[in-house]
Design an enzyme around this catalytic site. Structure first.
Site, PDB file in Angstrom:
ATOM      1  N   HIS A 179      -3.471  -5.646   0.647  1.00 55.54           N
ATOM      2  CA  HIS A 179      -2.884  -5.780   2.018  1.00 55.54           C
ATOM      3  C   HIS A 179      -2.884  -7.227   1.933  1.00 55.54           C
ATOM      4  O   HIS A 179      -3.539  -7.837   2.316  1.00 55.54           O
ATOM      5  CB  HIS A 179      -3.812  -5.396   3.071  1.00 55.54           C
ATOM      6  CG  HIS A 179      -3.370  -3.971   3.179  1.00 55.54           C
ATOM      7  ND1 HIS A 179      -2.557  -3.338   4.335  1.00 55.54           N
ATOM      8  CD2 HIS A 179      -4.245  -2.664   2.507  1.00 55.54           C
ATOM      9  CE1 HIS A 179      -2.249  -1.987   4.218  1.00 55.54           C
ATOM     10  NE2 HIS A 179      -3.398  -1.469   3.238  1.00 55.54           N
ATOM     11  N   CYS A 196       0.878  -1.311   0.031  1.00 51.00           N
ATOM     12  CA  CYS A 196       0.067   0.097   0.157  1.00 51.00           C
ATOM     13  C   CYS A 196       0.751   1.230   0.001  1.00 51.00           C
ATOM     14  O   CYS A 196       1.350   1.473  -0.823  1.00 51.00           O
ATOM     15  CB  CYS A 196      -1.292  -0.289   1.217  1.00 51.00           C
ATOM     16  SG  CYS A 196      -2.571   1.063   0.946  1.00 51.00           S
ATOM     17  N   GLU A 232      -1.047  -9.004   3.889  1.00 54.66           N
ATOM     18  CA  GLU A 232      -0.995  -9.516   5.291  1.00 54.66           C
ATOM     19  C   GLU A 232      -2.314 -10.084   5.555  1.00 54.66           C
ATOM     20  O   GLU A 232      -2.560 -10.538   6.686  1.00 54.66           O
ATOM     21  CB  GLU A 232      -0.318  -8.198   5.987  1.00 54.66           C
ATOM     22  CG  GLU A 232      -1.267  -7.397   6.394  1.00 54.66           C
ATOM     23  CD  GLU A 232      -1.480  -5.969   5.490  1.00 54.66           C
ATOM     24  OE1 GLU A 232      -2.010  -5.112   5.980  1.00 54.66           O
ATOM     25  OE2 GLU A 232      -0.843  -6.399   4.349  1.00 54.66           O
TER      26      GLU A 232
END
Length: 263
Positions: free
Chosen positions: A214, A114, A216
């Site tokens: 994202h 990001c 993660e």
């Protein structure tokens, strides 16, 4: 016996509350460290520091993740701030640019997430769209402040990201800025349906990849797995590799529904 690679993750500096405390803190959502551990790496947090300290810190690492966060200062790419651009976080910008430069100088794997992807583009002389709805005519990339949402991205065949995630995938999104003009040595590796650049990668380094989404959040573990795996093929004689931190096994990250709250 080989040790897992050591991955440095940049952090916020923010006021935080825990127990009876309310103090400035270096913070990062736990999902980042969770996904690196699931991919076979070990983590160390890199809170903003003096830029001149970056080379010494990075010398001890096997890879870097530039995490998400505040808007990059428009002054770094010669632009006047948009009314919707957040206040500059110059301490973090300066530190992370120095960390990135040191990582690229050593040619260790780098992943930008990001904001991290946007910083990578700016570092190479690129520019940003400061408020994406002005360009695409909708707020689908960040419909709710403080919440991740899903949208589709399509990767570009022949790129590293395209090989990891071929075709179209739903990813976790929360951003109102995006890459505009590409920096030197960078190519587009994924786009959203509205044309927004969703991933970039460098043609100059072994593994320098940025994703606007994202990873993660557990929906595309291959991106983080590839970062960890790339440390095992790195050349060099820095302390991290001299200590034998070359992971071989890569585990799949646990699947996870996007959490509703961004911290």
């Amino acid at each position: 016996m080989p040790q897992p690679p050591l991955i440095g993750l940049t952090t916020y500096l923010a006021n935080a509350q825990w127990s009876e405390w309310d103090l400035p803190a270096a913070v990062l959502p736990a999902a980042y460290t969770d996904c690196v551990r699931a991919a076979g790496g070990r983590t160390v947090l890199l809170p903003p520091d003096a830029p001149e300290a970056a080379a010494d810190v990075v010398e001890r690492l096997d890879a870097i993740i530039l995490t998400g966060g505040e808007d990059v200062d428009p002054a770094l790419y010669g632009a006047v701030p948009h009314p919707r651009t957040g206040p500059p976080v110059r301490e973090r910008d300066g530190w992370e640019r120095a960390v990135l430069a040191a990582g690229l100088a050593r040619d260790i794997p780098v992943l930008g997430v990001c904001r991290g992807m946007q910083l990578m583009n700016v570092h190479e002389g690129g520019t940003l769209i400061q408020h994406l709805p002005d360009s695409v005519g909708h707020d689908g990339h960040n419909p709710y402040r403080g919440h991740f949402c899903a949208h589709a991205v399509t990767t570009v065949p022949g790129t590293r990201v395209g090989a990891l995630l071929p075709g179209t995938h739903q990813v976790a999104t929360h951003h109102h800025q995006a890459v505009d003009r590409l920096g030197a040595g960078l190519i587009v590796a994924a786009r959203a349906a509205d044309g927004t650049v969703e991933a970039i990668e460098s043609t100059r380094y072994r593994f320098a990849v940025g994703v606007q989404w994202h990873p993660e959040m557990g929906v595309d573990a291959p991106v983080v797995q590839a970062l960890v795996a790339a440390t095992g093929s790195a050349e060099g004689t820095g302390p991290a590799r001299a200590a034998g931190r070359n992971a071989r096994a890569v585990r799949s990250a646990p699947s996870r529904i996007f959490p509703t709250q961004v911290s």
